[in-house]
Design an enzyme around this catalytic site. Structure first.
Site, PDB file in Angstrom:
ATOM      1  N   ARG A  13      46.469  -3.455   9.544  1.00 25.44           N
ATOM      2  CA  ARG A  13      46.481  -2.205   8.761  1.00 25.44           C
ATOM      3  C   ARG A  13      47.490  -2.296   7.607  1.00 25.44           C
ATOM      4  O   ARG A  13      47.111  -2.492   6.447  1.00 25.44           O
ATOM      5  CB  ARG A  13      46.784  -1.012   9.685  1.00 25.44           C
ATOM      6  N   ASP A  14      48.755  -2.194   7.900  1.00 23.42           N
ATOM      7  CA  ASP A  14      49.747  -2.188   6.811  1.00 23.42           C
ATOM      8  C   ASP A  14      49.711  -3.525   6.074  1.00 23.42           C
ATOM      9  O   ASP A  14      49.932  -3.592   4.865  1.00 23.42           O
ATOM     10  CB  ASP A  14      51.151  -1.935   7.378  1.00 23.42           C
ATOM     11  N   HIS A 207      60.148  -2.902   5.563  1.00 29.44           N
ATOM     12  CA  HIS A 207      59.528  -3.885   4.674  1.00 29.44           C
ATOM     13  C   HIS A 207      60.629  -4.835   4.202  1.00 29.44           C
ATOM     14  O   HIS A 207      61.812  -4.480   4.194  1.00 29.44           O
ATOM     15  CB  HIS A 207      58.820  -3.174   3.514  1.00 29.44           C
ATOM     16  N   CYS A 238      52.405  -1.128   0.494  1.00 24.29           N
ATOM     17  CA  CYS A 238      51.703   0.153   0.473  1.00 24.29           C
ATOM     18  C   CYS A 238      51.177   0.383  -0.933  1.00 24.29           C
ATOM     19  O   CYS A 238      51.918   0.246  -1.904  1.00 24.29           O
ATOM     20  CB  CYS A 238      52.648   1.275   0.883  1.00 24.29           C
TER      21      CYS A 238
HETATM   22  P1  HMG Z   1      43.149  14.567  -1.388  1.00 27.26           P
HETATM   23  O1  HMG Z   1      42.494  14.051  -2.603  1.00 27.26           O
HETATM   24  O2  HMG Z   1      44.337  15.429  -1.536  1.00 27.26           O
HETATM   25  O3  HMG Z   1      42.191  15.325  -0.380  1.00 27.26           O
HETATM   26  O4  HMG Z   1      43.496  13.306  -0.457  1.00 27.26           O
HETATM   27  P2  HMG Z   1      40.762  15.855  -0.421  1.00 27.26           P
HETATM   28  O5  HMG Z   1      40.597  16.581   0.881  1.00 27.26           O
HETATM   29  O6  HMG Z   1      40.499  16.567  -1.706  1.00 27.26           O
HETATM   30  O7  HMG Z   1      39.849  14.544  -0.351  1.00 27.26           O
HETATM   31  C1  HMG Z   1      39.633  13.645  -1.426  1.00 27.26           C
HETATM   32  C2  HMG Z   1      38.418  12.782  -1.119  1.00 27.26           C
HETATM   33  O8  HMG Z   1      38.695  12.010   0.049  1.00 27.26           O
HETATM   34  C3  HMG Z   1      37.183  13.592  -0.784  1.00 27.26           C
HETATM   35  O9  HMG Z   1      36.067  12.826  -1.171  1.00 27.26           O
HETATM   36  C4  HMG Z   1      37.227  13.691   0.708  1.00 27.26           C
HETATM   37  O10 HMG Z   1      35.962  13.877   1.275  1.00 27.26           O
HETATM   38  C5  HMG Z   1      37.780  12.320   1.079  1.00 27.26           C
HETATM   39  P3  HMG Z   1      35.235  13.213  -2.488  1.00 27.26           P
HETATM   40  O11 HMG Z   1      34.788  14.645  -2.293  1.00 27.26           O
HETATM   41  O12 HMG Z   1      36.191  13.073  -3.618  1.00 27.26           O
HETATM   42  O13 HMG Z   1      34.131  12.194  -2.503  1.00 27.26           O
HETATM   43  N1  HMG Z   1      38.529  12.317   2.338  1.00 27.26           N
HETATM   44  C6  HMG Z   1      38.351  11.386   3.278  1.00 27.26           C
HETATM   45  N2  HMG Z   1      37.519  10.334   3.374  1.00 27.26           N
HETATM   46  C7  HMG Z   1      37.611   9.581   4.496  1.00 27.26           C
HETATM   47  N3  HMG Z   1      38.496   9.831   5.484  1.00 27.26           N
HETATM   48  C8  HMG Z   1      39.324  10.873   5.424  1.00 27.26           C
HETATM   49  C9  HMG Z   1      39.269  11.713   4.285  1.00 27.26           C
HETATM   50  N4  HMG Z   1      39.955  12.789   3.902  1.00 27.26           N
HETATM   51  C10 HMG Z   1      39.490  13.158   2.710  1.00 27.26           C
HETATM   52  N5  HMG Z   1      40.183  11.095   6.415  1.00 27.26           N
HETATM   53  C11 HMG Z   1      44.160  12.163   1.533  1.00 27.26           C
HETATM   54  C12 HMG Z   1      44.236  13.449   0.719  1.00 27.26           C
HETATM   55  C13 HMG Z   1      45.215  12.224   2.618  1.00 27.26           C
HETATM   56  C14 HMG Z   1      42.761  12.052   2.154  1.00 27.26           C
HETATM   57  C15 HMG Z   1      44.398  10.976   0.572  1.00 27.26           C
HETATM   58  O14 HMG Z   1      45.584  11.218  -0.105  1.00 27.26           O
HETATM   59  C16 HMG Z   1      44.476   9.666   1.276  1.00 27.26           C
HETATM   60  O15 HMG Z   1      43.501   9.185   1.840  1.00 27.26           O
HETATM   61  N6  HMG Z   1      45.673   9.040   1.284  1.00 27.26           N
HETATM   62  C17 HMG Z   1      45.869   7.825   2.006  1.00 27.26           C
HETATM   63  C18 HMG Z   1      47.023   7.063   1.490  1.00 27.26           C
HETATM   64  C19 HMG Z   1      47.261   5.868   2.375  1.00 27.26           C
HETATM   65  O16 HMG Z   1      46.441   5.501   3.204  1.00 27.26           O
HETATM   66  N7  HMG Z   1      48.419   5.212   2.151  1.00 27.26           N
HETATM   67  C20 HMG Z   1      48.764   4.065   2.894  1.00 27.26           C
HETATM   68  C21 HMG Z   1      49.148   4.347   4.307  1.00 27.26           C
HETATM   69  S1  HMG Z   1      50.805   5.016   4.486  1.00 27.26           S
HETATM   70  C22 HMG Z   1      51.829   3.632   4.516  1.00 27.26           C
HETATM   71  O17 HMG Z   1      51.384   2.530   4.294  1.00 27.26           O
HETATM   72  C23 HMG Z   1      53.266   3.805   4.899  1.00 27.26           C
HETATM   73  C24 HMG Z   1      53.591   3.333   6.321  1.00 27.26           C
HETATM   74  O18 HMG Z   1      53.260   1.965   6.472  1.00 27.26           O
HETATM   75  C25 HMG Z   1      55.062   3.531   6.628  1.00 27.26           C
HETATM   76  C26 HMG Z   1      55.989   2.949   5.539  1.00 27.26           C
HETATM   77  O19 HMG Z   1      55.916   1.758   5.247  1.00 27.26           O
HETATM   78  O20 HMG Z   1      56.747   3.750   5.020  1.00 27.26           O
HETATM   79  C27 HMG Z   1      52.775   4.118   7.362  1.00 27.26           C
HETATM   80 MG    MG Z   2      54.540   0.315   5.840  1.00 28.57          MG
END
Ligand code: HMG
Ligand code: MG
Length: 288
Positions: A13-14, A207, A238
């Site tokens: 994943r990450d 990281h 990320c």
């Molecule tokens: P948004 O644009 O605010 O929300 O996104 P929305 O509800 O308006 O949805 C936008 C679009 O996404 C829509 O599609 C939804 O249907 C779809 P459209 O109408 O435009 O075609 N949608 C989804 N599709 C699939 N699965 C879902 C989903 N939800 C909405 N669950 C949202 C808000 C949270 C969805 C968006 O910002 C997002 O997906 N963000 C993900 C970011 C991410 O994955 N980042 C990496 C992971 S975090 C990380 O790596 C850090 C970590 O490792 C710890 C560290 O290192 O610090 C964990």
């Molecule tokens: Mg991370």
């Protein structure tokens, strides 16, 4: 007997989420299946987020459907909202994770919500998971430094950690998302967090961008943490954290922990093979 310290494997994943080349599902499945032989108790394999935001994770359901599940291993998935939760449950994730931030700038860039809004979004997800007995992990990003807001106040990390624990997360993973933490800043952050969350409910997710992750793990061990997140081959970053190159490598964390006399329960040879496989999956000079 040596004390056990758990490494929670993040590679599928990450590790992979930031890769530009869309990695074929079969390659991801092969990596997870190899990791399943290494002795992990938890492997993060999927992320049910918007495919527009993170295209690499769009085949998460197929990955979960295709892997060979090893007994005793929990296969985890990120779920930012109810839609992600429902997809994760349908795909058979053994545990899920909500992911927030201790900095407003990163929260907005990563999940398009303020810290307060994100907690409101997580609430129904945590409640629904609890109702079906699915464990929920809580991530906090930018625990020492944020690419948008600069240094993070340890009090904010403690505030978010306390909130996530009270809402029902079984463990809080503290993310040094851009790998800029130093032993002093990690220690100061832990000092604040440990006032509200016990060490056995915390994990370090560091990281290795600046090459300090192992030193940061050392100070975390001294503070009583016994779970660390890592990715084989040092994969990752990320997409919403510019410069967040590389999770700390599982192999390096394993070796460091062994050197300090801890037992990880992991098979070093399998880790080596998985690290090689992971490195081959990365495109040359991915945007690090
Ligand atoms: P948004 O644009 O605010 O929300 O996104 P929305 O509800 O308006 O949805 C936008 C679009 O996404 C829509 O599609 C939804 O249907 C779809 P459209 O109408 O435009 O075609 N949608 C989804 N599709 C699939 N699965 C879902 C989903 N939800 C909405 N669950 C949202 C808000 C949270 C969805 C968006 O910002 C997002 O997906 N963000 C993900 C970011 C991410 O994955 N980042 C990496 C992971 S975090 C990380 O790596 C850090 C970590 O490792 C710890 C560290 O290192 O610090 C964990
Ligand atoms: Mg991370």
């Amino acid at each position: 007997m040596a004390e056990y310290v758990e490494i929670f494997e993040m590679g599928p994943r990450d590790g992979l989420q930031n890769e530009k080349r869309l990695i074929p599902t079969e390659e991801k499945i092969a990596l997870v299946d190899l990791l399943s032989e290494a002795g992990f108790r938890r492997i993060e394999v999927a992320s049910f987020v918007s495919p527009k935001w993170v295209p690499q994770m769009a085949d998460s359901a197929q990955v979960l459907a295709g892997i060979t599940r090893a007994p005793g291993v929990r296969y985890a998935a990120l779920t930012p909202n109810m839609r992600g939760f429902e997809a994760a449950v349908a795909a058979g994730a053994d545990e899920i994770a909500v992911f927030g931030s201790a900095s407003e700038g990163f929260s907005r860039a990563n999940i398009n919500a303020s810290i307060a809004e994100s907690i409101d979004r997580f609430e129904p997800v945590i409640a629904a998971a609890k109702a079906i007995g699915l464990p929920v992990r809580g991530y906090i990003s930018c625990v020492t430094d944020c690419p948008y807001d600069g240094p993070t106040d340890p009090a904010t990390v403690a505030y978010v950690a306390d909130l996530l624990l009270k809402k029902g997360c079984y463990e809080i993973s503290l993310g040094d998302t851009i790998g800029q933490g130093r032993p002093e800043t990690i220690d100061a952050m832990l000092d604040a967090v440990l006032d509200v969350v016990p060490a056995d409910k915390l994990a370090g997710h560091y990281h290795d961008t600046a090459g300090r992750a192992l030193a940061n793990i050392d100070v975390s061990l001294a503070r009583g943490l016994r779970v660390f997140d890592a990715a084989v081959g040092g994969l990752g970053g990320c997409p919403y954290a510019p410069g967040a190159a590389g999770n700390v490598a599982t192999e390096a964390v394993h070796d460091r922990l062994n050197e300090l006399g801890y037992d990880t329960g992991l098979d070093r040879q399998v880790l080596e093979k998985a690290g090689e496989m992971a490195r081959k999956m990365r495109e040359d000079k991915a945007d690090v």
